[in-house]
Design a protein around this motif. Structure first.
Motif, PDB file in Angstrom:
ATOM      1  N   VAL A   1       2.782  -4.725   2.077  1.00  0.00           N
ATOM      2  CA  VAL A   1       2.314  -3.728   1.120  1.00  0.00           C
ATOM      3  C   VAL A   1       1.979  -4.383  -0.226  1.00  0.00           C
ATOM      4  N   PHE A   2       2.605  -5.535  -0.525  1.00  0.00           N
ATOM      5  CA  PHE A   2       2.300  -6.226  -1.781  1.00  0.00           C
ATOM      6  C   PHE A   2       0.865  -6.754  -1.798  1.00  0.00           C
TER       7      PHE A   2
ATOM      8  N   ARG B   1      -1.663  -5.017  -0.548  1.00  0.00           N
ATOM      9  CA  ARG B   1      -2.556  -3.856  -0.589  1.00  0.00           C
ATOM     10  C   ARG B   1      -3.117  -3.704  -2.004  1.00  0.00           C
TER      11      ARG B   1
ATOM     12  N   SER C   1      -4.440  -2.171  -5.386  1.00  0.00           N
ATOM     13  CA  SER C   1      -4.108  -0.953  -6.115  1.00  0.00           C
ATOM     14  C   SER C   1      -5.320  -0.495  -6.907  1.00  0.00           C
TER      15      SER C   1
ATOM     16  N   LEU D   1       6.087  -2.417  -8.799  1.00  0.00           N
ATOM     17  CA  LEU D   1       5.061  -2.164  -7.791  1.00  0.00           C
ATOM     18  C   LEU D   1       4.100  -1.107  -8.316  1.00  0.00           C
TER      19      LEU D   1
ATOM     20  N   ASP E   1       0.776   3.646  -6.826  1.00  0.00           N
ATOM     21  CA  ASP E   1       0.070   4.143  -5.649  1.00  0.00           C
ATOM     22  C   ASP E   1       0.477   3.414  -4.359  1.00  0.00           C
ATOM     23  N   ASN E   2       1.288   2.364  -4.462  1.00  0.00           N
ATOM     24  CA  ASN E   2       1.780   1.654  -3.278  1.00  0.00           C
ATOM     25  C   ASN E   2       3.256   1.951  -2.979  1.00  0.00           C
TER      26      ASN E   2
ATOM     27  N   ASP F   1       4.930   4.738  -2.094  1.00  0.00           N
ATOM     28  CA  ASP F   1       5.249   5.531  -0.903  1.00  0.00           C
ATOM     29  C   ASP F   1       5.207   4.675   0.356  1.00  0.00           C
ATOM     30  N   LEU F   2       4.167   3.862   0.506  1.00  0.00           N
ATOM     31  CA  LEU F   2       4.065   2.991   1.680  1.00  0.00           C
ATOM     32  C   LEU F   2       5.201   1.966   1.691  1.00  0.00           C
ATOM     33  N   TYR F   3       5.507   1.389   0.541  1.00  0.00           N
ATOM     34  CA  TYR F   3       6.604   0.425   0.450  1.00  0.00           C
ATOM     35  C   TYR F   3       7.913   1.068   0.902  1.00  0.00           C
TER      36      TYR F   3
ATOM     37  N   GLY G   1       7.491   2.584  -9.587  1.00  0.00           N
ATOM     38  CA  GLY G   1       7.393   1.241  -9.028  1.00  0.00           C
ATOM     39  C   GLY G   1       8.599   0.359  -9.263  1.00  0.00           C
TER      40      GLY G   1
END
Length: 150
Positions: free
Chosen positions: A74-75, A77, A79, A89, A92-93, A95-97, A147
């Motif tokens: 996810v890092f 991905r 943003s 983080l 916007d990332n 939730d996936l993390y 984050g």
């Protein structure tokens, strides 16, 4: 006297009242990375899962090693938001993390491997378990909506 918080990132340096920040309750499993007993249990879990994975042949399979690093992809991905401070983080990332670092994902893979008799799925579950448990042993857990680590 009203407390003022500042958001991190370019273009967000406007003060806002502390009351405007939504309260986010910490996750129930926060003790696994915030207490010495939880971190020791997480370390023991990581070592046990690593040993089991290697004993089952994970040392020579790509599945074990790929699943060991998969939760942190996810890092990579991109943003859509401006860069944040180091260690934060992009929101916007988050939730996936948090979904990828949920122990239920590893448990589902482990259960799937056992129920289907698939060594590859079992090794994926063990690798995922090693990753999550090692993160928690070193004090990293899920992320708040902004984050930062809970």
């Amino acid at each position: 006297m009203q407390a003022v918080l500042r958001a991190v990132g370019p273009g967000t340096d406007q003060p806002r009242p502390a009351a405007a920040r939504p309260a986010v309750p910490p996750p129930a499993d926060r003790w696994t990375w915030r207490t010495p007993a939880g971190r020791a249990l997480s370390a023991a879990t990581a070592v046990a899962a690593l040993g089991t994975g290697i004993a089952l042949g994970g040392a020579v399979t790509w599945t074990f090693w790929a699943s060991l690093v998969a939760p942190d992809l996810v890092f990579l991905r991109p943003s859509k938001l401006p860069p944040t401070a180091p260690g934060i983080l992009p929101p916007d990332n988050v939730d996936l993390y948090n979904r990828l670092h949920d122990p239920r994902v590893a448990a589902a893979l482990l259960a799937g491997g056992v129920l289907t008799g698939s060594r590859q799925v079992l090794l994926a579950g063990l690798g995922w378990t090693v990753h999550i448990a090692a993160d928690r042993a070193f004090g990293y857990g899920t992320r708040r909506p902004d984050g930062a680590i809970h």
